[in-house]
Design a protein around this motif. Structure first.
Motif, PDB file in Angstrom:
ATOM      1  N   GLU A 154      82.864  28.143  22.836  1.00 28.86           N
ATOM      2  CA  GLU A 154      82.015  28.616  21.738  1.00 28.86           C
ATOM      3  C   GLU A 154      81.286  27.439  21.114  1.00 28.86           C
ATOM      4  OE1 GLU A 154      84.311  30.692  18.820  1.00 28.86           O
ATOM      5  OE2 GLU A 154      85.267  31.981  20.295  1.00 28.86           O
ATOM      6  N   GLY A 155      80.231  27.750  20.383  1.00 33.39           N
ATOM      7  CA  GLY A 155      79.510  26.730  19.637  1.00 33.39           C
ATOM      8  C   GLY A 155      78.380  26.105  20.439  1.00 33.39           C
ATOM      9  N   PRO A 156      77.778  25.055  19.904  1.00 38.96           N
ATOM     10  CA  PRO A 156      76.614  24.445  20.548  1.00 38.96           C
ATOM     11  C   PRO A 156      76.944  23.765  21.882  1.00 38.96           C
ATOM     12  CG  PRO A 156      77.276  23.172  18.633  1.00 38.96           C
ATOM     13  CD  PRO A 156      78.095  24.420  18.633  1.00 38.96           C
ATOM     14  N   PHE A 157      78.204  23.451  22.121  1.00 41.04           N
ATOM     15  CA  PHE A 157      78.578  22.782  23.365  1.00 41.04           C
ATOM     16  C   PHE A 157      79.276  23.733  24.343  1.00 41.04           C
ATOM     17  CE2 PHE A 157      78.542  19.564  20.004  1.00 41.04           C
ATOM     18  CZ  PHE A 157      77.566  18.714  20.512  1.00 41.04           C
ATOM     19  N   ALA A 158      79.066  25.032  24.166  1.00 40.06           N
ATOM     20  CA  ALA A 158      79.691  26.024  25.057  1.00 40.06           C
ATOM     21  C   ALA A 158      79.309  25.719  26.499  1.00 40.06           C
ATOM     22  CB  ALA A 158      79.252  27.425  24.667  1.00 40.06           C
ATOM     23  N   THR A 159      80.229  25.936  27.388  1.00 37.88           N
ATOM     24  CA  THR A 159      80.146  25.710  28.838  1.00 37.88           C
ATOM     25  C   THR A 159      80.370  24.268  29.244  1.00 37.88           C
ATOM     26  OG1 THR A 159      77.753  25.360  29.084  1.00 37.88           O
ATOM     27  CG2 THR A 159      78.538  27.649  29.121  1.00 37.88           C
ATOM     28  N   PHE A 160      80.418  23.310  28.320  1.00 36.93           N
ATOM     29  CA  PHE A 160      80.727  21.927  28.674  1.00 36.93           C
ATOM     30  C   PHE A 160      82.237  21.795  28.887  1.00 36.93           C
ATOM     31  CE2 PHE A 160      76.639  21.182  26.676  1.00 36.93           C
ATOM     32  CZ  PHE A 160      76.097  20.172  27.459  1.00 36.93           C
ATOM     33  N   SER A 161      82.630  20.913  29.787  1.00 39.40           N
ATOM     34  CA  SER A 161      84.041  20.616  30.028  1.00 39.40           C
ATOM     35  C   SER A 161      84.273  19.139  29.750  1.00 39.40           C
ATOM     36  CB  SER A 161      84.410  20.916  31.481  1.00 39.40           C
ATOM     37  OG  SER A 161      84.266  22.285  31.737  1.00 39.40           O
ATOM     38  N   GLY A 162      85.499  18.820  29.412  1.00 40.00           N
ATOM     39  CA  GLY A 162      85.822  17.430  29.146  1.00 40.00           C
ATOM     40  C   GLY A 162      87.307  17.240  28.959  1.00 40.00           C
ATOM     41  N   SER A 163      87.678  16.075  28.462  1.00 45.60           N
ATOM     42  CA  SER A 163      89.092  15.796  28.225  1.00 45.60           C
ATOM     43  C   SER A 163      89.308  15.497  26.736  1.00 45.60           C
ATOM     44  CB  SER A 163      89.571  14.624  29.078  1.00 45.60           C
ATOM     45  OG  SER A 163      88.868  13.451  28.735  1.00 45.60           O
ATOM     46  N   VAL A 164      90.484  15.857  26.267  1.00 47.49           N
ATOM     47  CA  VAL A 164      90.839  15.680  24.862  1.00 47.49           C
ATOM     48  C   VAL A 164      91.099  14.195  24.601  1.00 47.49           C
ATOM     49  CG1 VAL A 164      92.497  16.271  23.051  1.00 47.49           C
ATOM     50  CG2 VAL A 164      91.822  17.988  24.725  1.00 47.49           C
ATOM     51  N   GLU A 165      90.379  13.632  23.630  1.00 47.93           N
ATOM     52  CA  GLU A 165      90.562  12.240  23.217  1.00 47.93           C
ATOM     53  C   GLU A 165      91.511  12.130  22.036  1.00 47.93           C
ATOM     54  OE1 GLU A 165      86.968  10.316  22.084  1.00 47.93           O
ATOM     55  OE2 GLU A 165      86.366   9.896  24.129  1.00 47.93           O
ATOM     56  N   GLU A 166      91.407  13.100  21.124  1.00 53.43           N
ATOM     57  CA  GLU A 166      92.198  13.035  19.891  1.00 53.43           C
ATOM     58  C   GLU A 166      92.502  14.454  19.421  1.00 53.43           C
ATOM     59  OE1 GLU A 166      91.772  11.267  15.326  1.00 53.43           O
ATOM     60  OE2 GLU A 166      90.123  11.003  16.735  1.00 53.43           O
ATOM     61  N   VAL A 167      93.725  14.652  18.908  1.00 51.47           N
ATOM     62  CA  VAL A 167      94.142  15.933  18.338  1.00 51.47           C
ATOM     63  C   VAL A 167      94.291  15.735  16.838  1.00 51.47           C
ATOM     64  CG1 VAL A 167      95.916  17.712  18.316  1.00 51.47           C
ATOM     65  CG2 VAL A 167      95.368  16.556  20.457  1.00 51.47           C
ATOM     66  N   MET A 168      93.500  16.486  16.049  1.00 52.52           N
ATOM     67  CA  MET A 168      93.551  16.401  14.584  1.00 52.52           C
ATOM     68  C   MET A 168      94.187  17.690  14.070  1.00 52.52           C
ATOM     69  SD  MET A 168      89.784  14.744  14.079  1.00 52.52           S
ATOM     70  CE  MET A 168      89.049  15.497  15.523  1.00 52.52           C
ATOM     71  N   ALA A 169      95.527  17.742  14.116  1.00 55.24           N
ATOM     72  CA  ALA A 169      96.271  18.955  13.808  1.00 55.24           C
ATOM     73  C   ALA A 169      96.030  19.460  12.391  1.00 55.24           C
ATOM     74  CB  ALA A 169      97.763  18.726  14.025  1.00 55.24           C
ATOM     75  N   GLU A 170      95.919  18.550  11.412  1.00 55.50           N
ATOM     76  CA  GLU A 170      95.756  18.973  10.016  1.00 55.50           C
ATOM     77  C   GLU A 170      94.424  19.662   9.777  1.00 55.50           C
ATOM     78  OE1 GLU A 170      94.108  14.982  10.597  1.00 55.50           O
ATOM     79  OE2 GLU A 170      96.124  15.736  10.960  1.00 55.50           O
ATOM     80  N   LYS A 171      93.434  19.376  10.639  1.00 60.30           N
ATOM     81  CA  LYS A 171      92.115  19.994  10.508  1.00 60.30           C
ATOM     82  C   LYS A 171      91.883  21.104  11.533  1.00 60.30           C
ATOM     83  CE  LYS A 171      89.526  15.864   9.074  1.00 60.30           C
ATOM     84  NZ  LYS A 171      88.410  15.011   9.506  1.00 60.30           N
ATOM     85  N   ASN A 172      92.836  21.303  12.449  1.00 63.12           N
ATOM     86  CA  ASN A 172      92.677  22.248  13.567  1.00 63.12           C
ATOM     87  C   ASN A 172      91.455  21.893  14.413  1.00 63.12           C
ATOM     88  OD1 ASN A 172      94.946  23.802  12.964  1.00 63.12           O
ATOM     89  ND2 ASN A 172      93.793  25.075  11.531  1.00 63.12           N
ATOM     90  N   LYS A 173      91.268  20.609  14.662  1.00 62.18           N
ATOM     91  CA  LYS A 173      90.109  20.129  15.433  1.00 62.18           C
ATOM     92  C   LYS A 173      90.587  19.254  16.584  1.00 62.18           C
ATOM     93  CE  LYS A 173      86.658  21.035  12.290  1.00 62.18           C
ATOM     94  NZ  LYS A 173      85.691  22.014  12.604  1.00 62.18           N
ATOM     95  N   LEU A 174      89.712  19.148  17.587  1.00 58.60           N
ATOM     96  CA  LEU A 174      89.925  18.261  18.727  1.00 58.60           C
ATOM     97  C   LEU A 174      88.689  17.401  18.905  1.00 58.60           C
ATOM     98  CD1 LEU A 174      91.235  20.820  21.397  1.00 58.60           C
ATOM     99  CD2 LEU A 174      92.617  19.260  20.042  1.00 58.60           C
ATOM    100  N   ARG A 175      88.872  16.162  19.358  1.00 55.10           N
ATOM    101  CA  ARG A 175      87.749  15.332  19.761  1.00 55.10           C
ATOM    102  C   ARG A 175      87.784  15.342  21.284  1.00 55.10           C
ATOM    103  NH1 ARG A 175      87.724  10.957  16.463  1.00 55.10           N
ATOM    104  NH2 ARG A 175      86.223  12.048  15.191  1.00 55.10           N
ATOM    105  N   VAL A 176      86.726  15.870  21.881  1.00 54.61           N
ATOM    106  CA  VAL A 176      86.654  16.050  23.329  1.00 54.61           C
ATOM    107  C   VAL A 176      85.516  15.192  23.875  1.00 54.61           C
ATOM    108  CG1 VAL A 176      86.323  17.745  25.173  1.00 54.61           C
ATOM    109  CG2 VAL A 176      87.519  18.412  23.092  1.00 54.61           C
ATOM    110  N   SER A 177      85.775  14.477  24.969  1.00 50.10           N
ATOM    111  CA  SER A 177      84.738  13.699  25.649  1.00 50.10           C
ATOM    112  C   SER A 177      84.074  14.593  26.685  1.00 50.10           C
ATOM    113  CB  SER A 177      85.355  12.496  26.366  1.00 50.10           C
ATOM    114  OG  SER A 177      85.795  11.558  25.436  1.00 50.10           O
ATOM    115  N   VAL A 178      82.763  14.802  26.523  1.00 51.16           N
ATOM    116  CA  VAL A 178      82.002  15.621  27.468  1.00 51.16           C
ATOM    117  C   VAL A 178      80.833  14.800  28.006  1.00 51.16           C
ATOM    118  CG1 VAL A 178      82.613  17.820  26.393  1.00 51.16           C
ATOM    119  CG2 VAL A 178      80.582  16.623  25.630  1.00 51.16           C
ATOM    120  N   GLN A 179      80.317  15.203  29.160  1.00 54.49           N
ATOM    121  CA  GLN A 179      79.156  14.521  29.756  1.00 54.49           C
ATOM    122  C   GLN A 179      77.897  15.262  29.323  1.00 54.49           C
ATOM    123  OE1 GLN A 179      78.591  12.843  33.352  1.00 54.49           O
ATOM    124  NE2 GLN A 179      80.181  11.379  32.795  1.00 54.49           N
ATOM    125  N   ILE A 180      77.048  14.577  28.555  1.00 53.93           N
ATOM    126  CA  ILE A 180      75.772  15.138  28.127  1.00 53.93           C
ATOM    127  C   ILE A 180      74.687  14.190  28.617  1.00 53.93           C
ATOM    128  CG2 ILE A 180      74.363  15.840  26.160  1.00 53.93           C
ATOM    129  CD1 ILE A 180      76.938  16.315  24.582  1.00 53.93           C
TER     130      ILE A 180
END
Length: 185
Positions: A142-168
């Motif tokens: 979902e969102g502006p980066f829908a359909t992109f794939s990548g790997s998780v760099e950082e898990v921010m549990a308190e914010k329910n967010k992930l930092r994902v490295s994608v190829q753009i």
């Protein structure tokens, strides 16, 4: 007399039963409604992603505890407290022995718990039960980066967010996405 919130320790699994019992005692005038004002079993909404589907459920915020708002009088508080302690499944008030006057929790602590449970207006947060680790391969759904794939760099549990490295455009770019916007590959 002043209205305060108190925490009552109960057997785990008995929270709803004791909530109903105390509510009935108030409506049937077995306990003074000007002393025992309200009873809460704080719950929080948890969203879990299983098999790439979102599942939402309510979970107890404080398993084994209920919150009661009381206006305890200086004289006669023992009668009310002993009525509550005599309910099957109640072990007592948190932080005090049966012969002591119960100690209330702070107003800030009560406000924080009631907001987390959605009882008060404010930032009600939906907690996400996540199962992502650094290095996991994910696909953004979902969102502006829908359909992109990548790997998780950082898990921010308190914010329910992930930092994902994608190829753009041929370059590795870190993007921040909500946990609910990704699925494991």
């Amino acid at each position: 007399m002043a209205r305060n919130w108190y925490i009552v320790h109960v057997f785990t699994g008995y929270e709803q039963k004791i909530f109903r019992t105390l509510s009935e005692m108030i409506t049937e005038n077995k306990i003074d409604s000007s002393v025992l004002i309200q009873v809460k079993v704080p719950t929080e909404e948890i969203t879990e992603v299983r098999n790439n589907k979102k599942h939402t459920k309510n979970s107890l915020l404080l398993p084994g505890y209920i919150m009661v708002e009381m206006d305890l009088p200086q004289i006669g508080w023992k009668d009310v407290c002993s009525q509550i302690r005599r309910i099957q499944g109640v072990t007592g008030f948190v932080g005090t022995s049966p012969s002591e006057r119960p100690r209330p929790i702070s107003a800030e602590e009560a406000k924080r718990m009631l907001q987390a449970a959605g009882e008060l207006k404010g930032d009600k947060t939906v907690r996400v039960k996540q199962s992502y680790d650094v290095g996991d391969k994910v696909k953004i759904t979902e969102g502006p980066f829908a359909t992109f794939s990548g790997s998780v760099e950082e898990v921010m549990a308190e914010k329910n967010k992930l930092r994902v490295s994608v190829q753009i455009f041929g370059r590795v770019t870190p993007v921040e996405v909500d946990v609910l916007q990704v699925e494991k590959i």
